[in-house]
Scaffold this motif. Structure first.
Motif, PDB file in Angstrom:
ATOM      1  N   ALA A 199       0.816  -1.218   0.000  1.00 40.47           N
ATOM      2  CA  ALA A 199       0.000   0.000   0.000  1.00 40.47           C
ATOM      3  C   ALA A 199       0.847   1.264   0.000  1.00 40.47           C
ATOM      4  CB  ALA A 199      -0.941  -0.011   1.204  1.00 40.47           C
ATOM      5  N   GLU A 200       1.978   1.238   0.686  1.00 39.13           N
ATOM      6  CA  GLU A 200       2.807   2.442   0.782  1.00 39.13           C
ATOM      7  C   GLU A 200       3.236   2.930  -0.592  1.00 39.13           C
ATOM      8  OE1 GLU A 200       6.972   3.992   2.882  1.00 39.13           O
ATOM      9  OE2 GLU A 200       6.322   1.902   3.087  1.00 39.13           O
ATOM     10  N   ILE A 201       3.729   2.029  -1.441  1.00 36.30           N
ATOM     11  CA  ILE A 201       4.214   2.420  -2.765  1.00 36.30           C
ATOM     12  C   ILE A 201       3.051   2.773  -3.680  1.00 36.30           C
ATOM     13  CG2 ILE A 201       5.414   1.624  -4.837  1.00 36.30           C
ATOM     14  CD1 ILE A 201       7.170  -0.079  -3.049  1.00 36.30           C
ATOM     15  N   HIS A 202       2.037   1.906  -3.732  1.00 47.13           N
ATOM     16  CA  HIS A 202       0.911   2.121  -4.645  1.00 47.13           C
ATOM     17  C   HIS A 202       0.158   3.402  -4.315  1.00 47.13           C
ATOM     18  CE1 HIS A 202      -2.590   0.926  -7.169  1.00 47.13           C
ATOM     19  NE2 HIS A 202      -3.276   1.536  -6.221  1.00 47.13           N
ATOM     20  N   ASP A 203      -0.199   3.590  -3.051  1.00 49.61           N
ATOM     21  CA  ASP A 203      -1.010   4.748  -2.666  1.00 49.61           C
ATOM     22  C   ASP A 203      -0.272   6.055  -2.906  1.00 49.61           C
ATOM     23  OD1 ASP A 203      -2.818   2.860  -1.928  1.00 49.61           O
ATOM     24  OD2 ASP A 203      -2.842   3.351   0.214  1.00 49.61           O
ATOM     25  N   SER A 204       1.041   6.060  -2.671  1.00 52.51           N
ATOM     26  CA  SER A 204       1.832   7.270  -2.925  1.00 52.51           C
ATOM     27  C   SER A 204       1.854   7.600  -4.407  1.00 52.51           C
ATOM     28  CB  SER A 204       3.259   7.072  -2.406  1.00 52.51           C
ATOM     29  OG  SER A 204       4.083   8.158  -2.769  1.00 52.51           O
ATOM     30  N   PHE A 205       1.996   6.578  -5.244  1.00 55.29           N
ATOM     31  CA  PHE A 205       2.061   6.764  -6.688  1.00 55.29           C
ATOM     32  C   PHE A 205       0.719   7.199  -7.253  1.00 55.29           C
ATOM     33  CE2 PHE A 205       2.240   5.172 -11.101  1.00 55.29           C
ATOM     34  CZ  PHE A 205       3.435   5.737 -11.514  1.00 55.29           C
ATOM     35  N   ARG A 206      -0.357   6.654  -6.693  1.00 55.90           N
ATOM     36  CA  ARG A 206      -1.703   6.911  -7.200  1.00 55.90           C
ATOM     37  C   ARG A 206      -2.377   8.110  -6.540  1.00 55.90           C
ATOM     38  NH1 ARG A 206      -4.046   4.080 -11.684  1.00 55.90           N
ATOM     39  NH2 ARG A 206      -2.190   3.004 -12.410  1.00 55.90           N
ATOM     40  N   GLY A 207      -1.833   8.592  -5.439  1.00 62.26           N
ATOM     41  CA  GLY A 207      -2.309   9.834  -4.862  1.00 62.26           C
ATOM     42  C   GLY A 207      -3.506   9.749  -3.949  1.00 62.26           C
ATOM     43  N   VAL A 208      -3.947   8.521  -3.597  1.00 61.08           N
ATOM     44  CA  VAL A 208      -5.115   8.370  -2.716  1.00 61.08           C
ATOM     45  C   VAL A 208      -4.856   7.237  -1.731  1.00 61.08           C
ATOM     46  CG1 VAL A 208      -7.560   7.742  -2.583  1.00 61.08           C
ATOM     47  CG2 VAL A 208      -6.771   9.269  -4.399  1.00 61.08           C
ATOM     48  N   ALA A 209      -4.950   7.536  -0.444  1.00 65.66           N
ATOM     49  CA  ALA A 209      -4.800   6.513   0.581  1.00 65.66           C
ATOM     50  C   ALA A 209      -5.937   5.495   0.482  1.00 65.66           C
ATOM     51  CB  ALA A 209      -4.790   7.153   1.969  1.00 65.66           C
ATOM     52  N   GLY A 210      -5.603   4.221   0.628  1.00 60.21           N
ATOM     53  CA  GLY A 210      -6.599   3.165   0.549  1.00 60.21           C
ATOM     54  C   GLY A 210      -6.822   2.613  -0.847  1.00 60.21           C
ATOM     55  N   SER A 211      -6.202   3.210  -1.851  1.00 63.59           N
ATOM     56  CA  SER A 211      -6.433   2.751  -3.228  1.00 63.59           C
ATOM     57  C   SER A 211      -5.829   1.374  -3.473  1.00 63.59           C
ATOM     58  CB  SER A 211      -5.879   3.770  -4.228  1.00 63.59           C
ATOM     59  OG  SER A 211      -4.492   3.983  -4.043  1.00 63.59           O
ATOM     60  N   PHE A 212      -4.755   1.028  -2.774  1.00 62.06           N
ATOM     61  CA  PHE A 212      -4.147  -0.297  -2.943  1.00 62.06           C
ATOM     62  C   PHE A 212      -5.119  -1.386  -2.505  1.00 62.06           C
ATOM     63  CE2 PHE A 212      -1.808  -3.883  -1.058  1.00 62.06           C
ATOM     64  CZ  PHE A 212      -1.052  -4.302  -2.148  1.00 62.06           C
ATOM     65  N   ASP A 213      -5.707  -1.231  -1.328  1.00 65.71           N
ATOM     66  CA  ASP A 213      -6.634  -2.248  -0.819  1.00 65.71           C
ATOM     67  C   ASP A 213      -7.825  -2.434  -1.752  1.00 65.71           C
ATOM     68  OD1 ASP A 213      -5.027  -2.660   1.395  1.00 65.71           O
ATOM     69  OD2 ASP A 213      -6.176  -1.317   2.685  1.00 65.71           O
ATOM     70  N   LYS A 214      -8.324  -1.334  -2.306  1.00 64.63           N
ATOM     71  CA  LYS A 214      -9.475  -1.437  -3.208  1.00 64.63           C
ATOM     72  C   LYS A 214      -9.086  -2.097  -4.531  1.00 64.63           C
ATOM     73  CE  LYS A 214     -12.200   2.292  -1.213  1.00 64.63           C
ATOM     74  NZ  LYS A 214     -12.899   3.573  -1.410  1.00 64.63           N
TER      75      LYS A 214
END
Length: 346
Positions: free
Chosen positions: A153-168
């Motif tokens: 989640a740390e890498i994905h959410d930072s890259f995508r700009g929204v917290a929680g986007s990795f889990d979804k």
């Protein structure tokens, strides 16, 4: 980082030569057409709006100036026009984020589905609920693509700009594969996640994906405000070497694909028979999402007229040839950097 002997450019050059030879062989045998009188595939860029703010977005989806003139009703009208013209083989559903259209997305897909069209759906999965997956399950797919840009989640959410986007994204991917829909994970490779490629491939395998596409950042849109996410030559060599290594390790479990550099992609399109293009949210019919060439607007003319007039031989035009010839991966021209805001009419 070790400088591997296998060079990415030589691999791409070899692949282009093979494509050229195979196409010429098939055409000389009469087994493949030299022209298509109507597109066989179209990408519907349904909206310029997005619920993420990704660092690499090639068309800056979600920015306030992204114009959307093609309403869901107009997309339905376009779909009916395509069916009346004889239909298309494939429709790629993208955005922005296409799921922002809500139930109206399925209205568009239904028209083409009833005519026999198969789909590729590209989504970030933020709005992909169990109920929506049940509705998606009725369609025919080449694949259903979900973007995951980090193995955590740390890498994905930072890259995508929204917290929680990795889990979804992960939860949506599991729902898609559990529904029997062919899942593809799209993974953007950057210097920040380059050393975690195996972890990413393993995640895609555990999610039930048929394949994972490992691609570098394309030189456009927000990427030019985030140059630290673009791979250098040595890193690209390492990526290609890792793809080969992991491909052997995961053979029979998950296919590992890669996307080529921009110039290589354009050169391939020039070799092949033009079979389609992309319809943008303002109605423009472009020959490709990364090339700034528009052949018409579907709000002004029919797809059939645009295709016959400009589309069939668009990739053979002098303007496109010059554009591709002058592409330089180390020194991009302004028109490539800002292609989403450049409109070159063929």
């Amino acid at each position: 980082m070790k400088n591997y002997v296998k060079k990415y450019r030589s691999l791409d050059e070899r692949n282009l030569q093979l494509i050229k030879e195979n196409l010429e062989l098939l055409q000389n045998m009469g087994a493949y057409p030299r022209k298509f009188n109507y597109p066989i595939t179209l990408q519907f860029e349904l909206t310029g709006q997005c619920n993420l703010s990704c660092k690499h977005c090639y068309n800056r989806s979600g920015d306030s100036d992204r114009e959307t003139l093609m309403t869901p009703e107009k997309w339905c009208e376009l779909a009916r026009q395509i069916v009346s013209d004889g239909g298309i083989f494939q429709c790629i559903i993208s955005g922005g984020e296409p799921l922002l259209l809500g139930d109206k997305l399925f209205n568009i897909m239904d028209i083409l589905h009833d005519d026999g069209t198969s789909f590729v759906v590209i989504t970030n999965s933020l709005l992909l609920t169990k109920e929506k997956v049940k509705r998606f399950a009725k369609y025919r797919y080449f694949w259903f693509q979900i973007s995951i840009d980090g193995s955590n989640a740390e890498i994905h959410d930072s890259f995508r700009g929204v917290a929680g986007s990795f889990d979804k994204a992960v939860n949506g991917a599991l729902e898609i594969s559990d529904a029997g829909i062919p899942l593809v994970i799209a993974h953007t490779v950057t210097p920040q996640n380059l050393n975690q490629l195996e972890a990413m491939v393993n995640l895609a395998y555990r999610l039930g994906a048929n394949s994972i596409i490992l691609g570098e950042v394309l030189p456009s849109g927000r990427a030019y405000s985030n140059e630290d996410i673009i791979l250098n030559d040595e890193q690209k060599n390492y990526l290609y070497w890792q793809i080969e290594e992991l491909g052997n390790k995961y053979k029979g479990k998950i296919a590992i694909q890669r996307s080529a550099e921009l110039k290589t992609q354009m050169e391939r399109y020039m070799l092949e028979v033009n079979g389609g293009g992309i319809i943008r949210p303002n109605g423009d019919f472009r020959i490709d999402c990364m090339a700034p060439f528009t052949i018409g607007n579907v709000l002004e003319r029919s797809i059939k007229d645009i295709w016959i007039d400009k589309g069939i031989d668009a990739w053979k035009s002098d303007a496109v040839k010059n554009f591709v010839a002058n592409l330089d991966e180390d020194k991009q021209t302004g028109s490539v950097k800002n292609h989403v805001d450049v409109d070159v009419r063929l």
